[in-house]
Design a protein around this motif. Structure first.
Motif, PDB file in Angstrom:
ATOM      1  N   LYS B 365       3.185  -8.299 -72.123  1.00 13.33           N
ATOM      2  CA  LYS B 365       2.810  -9.205 -73.205  1.00 13.33           C
ATOM      3  C   LYS B 365       2.286  -8.418 -74.402  1.00 13.33           C
ATOM      4  N   GLU B 437     -19.127  -3.649 -70.020  1.00  9.46           N
ATOM      5  CA  GLU B 437     -18.756  -3.714 -71.432  1.00  9.46           C
ATOM      6  C   GLU B 437     -17.534  -2.836 -71.688  1.00  9.46           C
ATOM      7  N   SER B 450      -7.151  -5.776 -79.896  1.00 10.24           N
ATOM      8  CA  SER B 450      -6.591  -7.053 -79.468  1.00 10.24           C
ATOM      9  C   SER B 450      -6.125  -7.003 -78.019  1.00 10.24           C
ATOM     10  N   GLN B 453      -9.070  -7.363 -75.971  1.00 15.79           N
ATOM     11  CA  GLN B 453      -9.528  -8.743 -76.045  1.00 15.79           C
ATOM     12  C   GLN B 453      -8.762  -9.622 -75.064  1.00 15.79           C
ATOM     13  N   ASP B 454      -7.467  -9.385 -74.982  1.00 15.60           N
ATOM     14  CA  ASP B 454      -6.651 -10.175 -74.071  1.00 15.60           C
ATOM     15  C   ASP B 454      -6.981  -9.847 -72.612  1.00 15.60           C
ATOM     16  N   ILE B 456      -9.832  -8.938 -71.493  1.00 19.71           N
ATOM     17  CA  ILE B 456     -11.111  -9.564 -71.171  1.00 19.71           C
ATOM     18  C   ILE B 456     -10.932 -11.024 -70.773  1.00 19.71           C
ATOM     19  N   GLU B 457      -9.972 -11.683 -71.410  1.00 15.76           N
ATOM     20  CA  GLU B 457      -9.732 -13.077 -71.033  1.00 15.76           C
ATOM     21  C   GLU B 457      -9.249 -13.145 -69.582  1.00 15.76           C
ATOM     22  N   ASP B 458      -8.409 -12.187 -69.176  1.00 22.06           N
ATOM     23  CA  ASP B 458      -7.945 -12.162 -67.795  1.00 22.06           C
ATOM     24  C   ASP B 458      -9.092 -11.840 -66.840  1.00 22.06           C
ATOM     25  N   LYS B 460     -12.259 -12.552 -67.363  1.00 21.45           N
ATOM     26  CA  LYS B 460     -13.116 -13.741 -67.277  1.00 21.45           C
ATOM     27  C   LYS B 460     -12.515 -14.759 -66.324  1.00 21.45           C
ATOM     28  N   ALA B 466     -17.239  -9.753 -68.685  1.00 26.28           N
ATOM     29  CA  ALA B 466     -16.926  -8.571 -69.489  1.00 26.28           C
ATOM     30  C   ALA B 466     -17.075  -8.901 -70.965  1.00 26.28           C
ATOM     31  N   THR B 467     -17.580  -7.947 -71.731  1.00 27.48           N
ATOM     32  CA  THR B 467     -17.694  -8.136 -73.171  1.00 27.48           C
ATOM     33  C   THR B 467     -16.959  -7.006 -73.875  1.00 27.48           C
ATOM     34  N   LEU B 468     -16.580  -7.264 -75.107  1.00 26.82           N
ATOM     35  CA  LEU B 468     -15.837  -6.258 -75.866  1.00 26.82           C
ATOM     36  C   LEU B 468     -16.600  -5.916 -77.134  1.00 26.82           C
TER      37      LEU B 468
END
Lengths: 341, 612, 288
Positions: B365, B437, B450, B453-454, B456-458, B460, B466-468
């Motif tokens: 992706k 982190e 980015s 960021q993506d 991290i969504e996985d 979560k 997890a934070t970015l």
């Protein structure tokens, strides 16, 4: 002795406050930056490693050597004392990192004229216009024009110049292509005292200057207006009017004069703060001033350059306000009287 | 460090973007481009001496006749005293150093202004596009049997541009200068050198304390530049810490003509006494300048005011029809993007955990929807170069599945490690929710950012907190080196011609405790005796030795199992050239060298183009 | 509350400001209802959810942007976060300012002298460059840490305003009376002084909110915003990354800048309205 010379006491007190505040602000700024978890030297070594795509085993000596060059050796306390001494006794801000080994003060001097020219002139224009328009708005405070003017000023006064600048760039720069949107002058003219160059500088400064003027003009209009409106309501002016003084005389002799003092103080402070430059505006227009220098310094955490600009700013704010405070008793008898009593 | 997307808002020109270790203008395009994968790099020693190895390819587009020849033209507001058709204009970032050419001190020379690229020359060039390693100032090398003595043979007949011959003494002088003063910025290799001497004018001998069969590669131009040599007769009586080296004396085809600091221009003129007479460049001048902002760029392209430059890919796609004279070149950077883990810190201290995290990375992706132009998922921890294919251990890829996007398998592995799902939270064996982190030196909105960021969504989605956070380069590298990080997204500049370049950065002798600065590499703090052992064996063996390949396979297997860092996607960059004034400019169809004007390999373009 | 109500009744600027702000807050509140169906289960900030640069359609009313996200969702979510950060840091700064201002103003003496000196030192340091440096190195930036940092740099202003009011009020006869009658400090503060300060608290809050938001936008516009959420300042940053100027995509700049200008305008109008209510001489129309 002070009992007999209250004015002397006043002066002394102001000067002591001046010195203490500069020292205090310097100290706060110094520790703020040093306590941030970054330093330029390690970062530079890291970039060398990538440039050579080899591991730099010599890292530690290299780092130690340049830490010493930049005054980053020793404990934080030692660094502080050394930096304090160098700054205020030797007037030496240390070597810059972004342009090693050029001393920071040289970099500042090179950028200073640009910031002074752009910010200084815009602030001055806004101030003079603001004073005049504000006075007029106060005088004709019942007219609808004055009302609208005030309302527009209120709306504009708190908008960051940066947002105004984006609008200006978009409409006057790109859509209408009226003004240049980047740089400080047209590069084809040599820097110097020649008409082409000056003309080009003025032409390029129109958009950034307008952004600054628009917002600060609104602020000056509002403050002048409210100062004068307040004064116009005072009894002694009613009395003066009754005595037959013309409105013009009342305006210039009383109202404007009374507004001038606090407004000059305000101008001095604003001028002081401009030393740190309008970082965003200078970045947006790629203007070679102190703000743009600051942004470059921050990018590599060049402590010396960042501190240099902050110190310059602190120093000019404080000096400007000291000058005003010292001259106030001289030009305003009421303040003198207050001090004496 | 130059990757400062932080300030990218304001102007592309103010900004350096870190690509593969060198600066380049930023771009944020979309859509797909045709990517040319460089062929195999050929055998090192079997290359003919001075050829620039460029095909005499015809131009790939119908081109308009060159405009009538003007005697002067204007660039960045400066009227140049020569014709537009006599010069090649390279656009670059915002320059600030114009009077210093000292590469041994911080910011002592502007990097992308021509000196490193077209004025200085190197002993060997790695030309990824043709697959050759081109001997240039050197003719060849030999090692002693134990690989502790390296002899480099310097080319005869090379002269500095002030007429003084270039000899082995210059090489020995420069190397000894760097060896004797470790506060000068130079390669770490110097610590292994017992002695560097010029035994005659054309022979340099390195006596080394260890077997180092790859020592000569220090002098290769691999990424951007290689080890630079200084003229002894200029530098010997100077203090290298303060010397400005202005104007610079080099051996290359171009020498400094003039700089315009206010207008941010470097003008290089042809060295008419260039030693390499057979390859005399046709362009009399080369300009490196700070290019226009993105806003004015299109107008300048339309007026053909630039020859080799970068531009926003989306803008190019949108305006393509208006600028048919412009060639697009899309190229694979040697550094795939990578994610790295701090193996000295829980939960990343377990290899299974790291692999599970890697399986939550949606590489396909990211390649398709995030990277511009569209890219490909990484299949190995290096760039998609054919010469490196033989080092890929497909069996290990299948066995560990490290680079596969496989959330189910990842969940299974986490469960095996004792992690449990507790009402939407992933709870570790210690009873606490997994929390870490992710950092990146790339600014908000940048592609690496980015992708993280993506990811991290996985994370979560399976209950990891997890934070970015993005940091400015200096801050981020400081955190990485001191071990003050959990995981990070940046780039994997591992291997260009030899995977050992990658593996040797992960040995345990480089590890320092958390809190101390890792100055010698392995900031991931991986400690694996197996890897140490293989690296040690590989370091002492010639990469061409038949015994080497099994060792490479073993190292690959360990690397994929340990996963201290994992590759993400191939890094594709675009760059552009103008065909109005010059024939044989680079294009996707006519790609004979690395197309970036801030790489030293760009010299080959100047040696190969001809006026119309 | 009574104060706000009477402002509403008497001052048209206040009314206009409140209405604009209320509309913006309303849009921000119903934002999730509008954008959730558009996002197909992704969070607004998630990159790569859709193809890039899709034209406006029913599925994406404003199209998608350079990171493959829904543009409308960007703006709706960004409006909410920007407002939240502004209000939280405004409230924090007001609280800090009140505490310090109250304490120093009421107590006076050397506590006053020292705290005032520190506030003065703090104020002459140019805040924005320090904020930029700070935001760059902060371990985690989310809505809350960002608000705290912004508040740290705007408290001296409200402290000074409150301080001046308290010093003035202390001399008022009713406070003197209370003191003489033997009421404790706290009792005096809460029964006599605090009620009279309420207008200034609201003004301080409005002023701090604007101040914090100016810095907020400044930081986000250079990409230093909180991670994993969209803010209006960040959208300005993106617009630049996507070369909105040269590609003629002006709406990418105009929408976030316009929304921010509306926010600043409305809060300033509210603030001014309250000021005029307290000090009617400032008014534009009513004077004779």
């Amino acid at each position: 002795m002070f009992k007999r010379h209250p004015l002397l006491k006043y002066y002394l007190k102001k000067i002591v406050t001046y010195i203490v505040t500069i020292w205090g602000a310097f100290t706060i700024a110094f520790f703020l930056f040093r306590l941030m978890p970054s330093n330029p030297i390690d970062a530079w070594v890291k970039s060398l490693e990538r440039q050579y795509s080899v591991k730099i085993d010599r890292g530690s000596e290299l780092v130690d050597y340049y830490k010493e060059q930049f005054g980053l050796n020793g404990t934080l306390w030692e660094q502080y004392v050394r930096y304090l001494y160098n700054t205020f006794v030797k007037f030496d801000l240390g070597p810059s990192f972004i342009n090693f080994p050029t001393p920071v003060q040289e970099l500042l001097l090179a950028r200073l004229p640009w910031t002074l020219a752009l910010m200084g002139i815009s602030i001055l224009i806004a101030w003079v216009l603001g004073l005049l328009i504000g006075a007029a708005a106060a005088w004709f405070r019942t007219s609808p024009v004055s009302g609208w003017l005030t309302n527009i000023s209120i709306v504009l006064s708190q908008i960051p110049p940066y947002l105004i600048a984006i609008f200006l760039v978009l409409f006057l720069g790109y859509t209408l292509k009226l003004f240049p949107t980047r740089g400080a002058w047209d590069a084809q003219y040599p820097v110097g005292l020649n008409w082409n160059f000056i003309q080009s500088v003025l032409w390029h400064s129109i958009l950034p200057a307008s952004a600054i003027i628009i917002t600060s003009l609104a602020g000056w209009i509002l403050s002048t207006r409210s100062l004068i409106v307040t004064i116009l309501g005072e009894d002694y002016l009613m009395y003066a009017e009754a005595k037959g003084l013309s409105p013009w005389e009342i305006m210039t002799r009383y109202a404007l004069r009374n507004a001038l003092l606090p407004q000059t103080m305000g101008l001095a402070l604003t001028m002081g703060f401009m030393m740190s430059g309008q970082l965003l505006i200078e970045m947006l227009f790629v203007y070679p001033g102190l703000g743009e220098l600051m942004s470059r310094g921050i990018q590599v955490f060049d402590y010396n350059t960042m501190m240099g600009i902050i110190i310059l700013s602190i120093f000019s704010v404080m000096t400007a306000s000291l000058i005003v405070e010292l001259t106030l008793p001289v030009i305003d008898p009421r303040i003198r009287k207050e001090i004496m009593s | 460090m130059k990757r400062n997307t932080l300030f990218s808002l304001i102007s592309m020109v103010v900004i350096f973007v870190m690509l593969a270790g060198c600066g380049a203008p930023a771009a944020a395009p979309t859509a797909t481009a045709e990517i040319i994968n460089p062929p195999v790099i050929k055998d090192t020693e079997a290359v003919k001496p001075t050829a620039t190895t460029a095909p005499t390819a015809e131009p790939t587009k119908e081109q308009a006749a060159a405009p009538a020849e003007p005697q002067t033209f204007t660039v960045n507001g400066v009227t140049m005293p020569f014709g537009r058709n006599e010069v090649v204009i390279n656009d670059q970032v915002n320059f600030s150093v114009f009077d210093s050419f000292n590469p041994f001190i911080p910011n002592g020379v502007e990097f992308a202004a021509g000196w490193w690229q077209i004025s200085a020359e190197y002993l060997w060039y790695v030309n990824y596009a043709t697959g050759e390693i081109v001997p240039w100032l050197a003719e060849g090398f030999d090692y002693s049997e134990d690989y502790k003595t390296l002899t480099i043979h310097i080319r005869k007949g090379v002269t500095w541009n002030d007429g003084v011959p270039f000899t082995a003494n210059d090489v020995a002088f420069t190397m000894n200068m760097l060896k004797n003063d470790t506060t000068l910025s130079g390669p770490g290799d110097t610590q292994y050198w017992d002695e560097v001497t010029a035994t005659d004018d054309y022979t340099v001998v390195f006596k080394m304390s260890e077997s180092r069969p790859r020592q000569h590669q220090l002098f290769y131009v691999k990424i951007c530049t290689g080890q630079i040599i200084m003229p002894k007769h200029i530098w010997e009586n100077q203090d290298p810490k303060t010397f400005k080296n202005f104007p610079p004396v080099t051996t290359g085809p171009y020498m400094l003509d003039k700089t315009y600091p206010d207008q941010k221009i470097f003008v290089w003129k042809r060295n008419d006494n260039y030693w390499n007479k057979d390859n005399m460049p046709k362009a009399k001048y080369v300009i490196y300048r700070t290019g226009p902002g993105a806003d004015q760029q299109l107008a300048e392209i339309q007026s053909n005011n630039m020859d080799i430059f970068g531009m926003d890919y989306t803008t190019y796609v949108e305006k393509k029809a208006e600028i048919p004279q412009i060639n697009l070149i899309a190229y694979v950077d040697p550094c795939p993007r990578g994610a790295f883990f701090n193996t000295a810190k829980a939960p990343f201290d377990k290899a299974e955990f790291r692999r599970a995290m890697s399986m939550l990375m949606n590489r396909p992706k990211w390649a398709e929807n995030i990277w511009v132009p569209q890219s490909k998922p990484a299949v190995a921890p290096w760039a998609d170069y054919r010469n490196l294919d033989k080092f890929i251990n497909q069996e290990a890829n299948d066995k560990w599945g490290t680079l596969q996007y496989n959330p189910e398998k990842a969940k299974q592995m986490l469960a095996d490690l004792g992690y449990k799902d507790d009402g939407g939270k992933l709870v570790g064996p210690d009873g606490n929710q997994v929390k870490f982190e992710v950092g990146t030196p790339v600014g908000v909105g940048g592609w690496e950012y980015s992708m993280a960021q993506d990811w991290i969504e996985d994370l979560k989605a399976i209950g990891i907190d997890a934070t970015l956070q993005n940091f400015e380069g200096p801050v981020w590298w400081g955190k990485v080196d001191t071990g003050d990080f959990d995981a990070g997204f940046w780039w994997m500049c591992g291997a260009t011609i030899d995977p050992l370049e990658l593996y040797s950065g992960f040995t345990s002798d480089l590890v320092v405790p958390i809190g101390e600065t890792a100055t010698r590499g392995n900031a991931m703090r991986l400690q694996d005796p197996e890897l140490d052992e293989v690296v040690k064996k590989l370091s002492a063996i010639n990469p061409e030795d038949p015994d080497a390949l099994p060792l490479y396979m073993q190292a690959y297997d360990i690397f994929m199992r340990d996963a201290p860092g994992v590759p993400l996607i191939q890094t594709y960059y675009t760059t552009y050239s103008n065909t109005t004034y010059w024939n044989n400019m680079l294009s996707n169809q006519n790609l004979y060298t690395v197309p970036f004007n801030w790489w030293a390999q760009i010299t080959f373009v100047l040696l190969n183009i001809a006026p119309k | 509350m009574r104060f706000l109500l009477s402002c509403w009744r008497t001052n048209s600027k206040f009314r206009v400001g409140i209405i604009i702000l209320a509309v913006l807050i309303f849009i921000a509140l119903i934002g999730p209802i509008i954008y959730t169906p558009l996002l197909k289960g992704n969070s607004p900030a998630r990159p790569g959810s859709f193809a890039r640069w899709m034209p406006p359609s029913l599925e994406h009313p404003m199209g998608t942007e350079g990171l493959g996200r829904d543009l409308l969702a960007d703006y709706l979510a960004g409006l909410g976060t920007s407002l939240t950060i502004g209000f939280i840091s405004g409230a924090l700064a007001t609280f800090l300012g009140i505490t310090v201002g109250f304490f120093t103003g009421y107590k006076g003496g050397w506590v006053d002298a020292i705290l005032t000196a520190i506030a003065n030192m703090w104020m002459v340091i140019p805040a924005y460059p320090v904020l930029v440096a700070l935001a760059m190195v902060m371990p985690t930036i989310n809505i809350y840490t960002m608000s705290i940092v912004l508040a740290l740099f705007s408290w001296p202003y409200s402290a000074r305003t409150i301080h001046a009011q308290i010093v003035g009020m202390k001399q008022l006869s009713y406070v003197e009376m209370a003191k003489v009658s033997g009421q404790g400090d706290m009792a005096i503060i809460f029964t006599e002084i605090f009620p009279n300060l309420i207008p200034y608290l609201f003004m301080g809050f409005a002023f701090s909110t604007v101040g914090a938001m100016v810095s907020e936008v400044g930081l986000e516009a250079i990409g230093l915003g909180p991670a994993n959420i969209v803010t209006l300042g960040l959208m300005i940053n993106y617009a630049n990354q996507w070369t909105a100027y040269s590609r003629g995509l002006y709406h990418l700049l105009l929408i976030p800048v316009g929304l921010l200008v509306l926010i600043f305008m409305s809060i300033t109008l509210i603030n001014r309205g309250m000021e005029e209510h307290v000090n009617p001489r400032l008014q534009t129309k009513t004077e004779k």
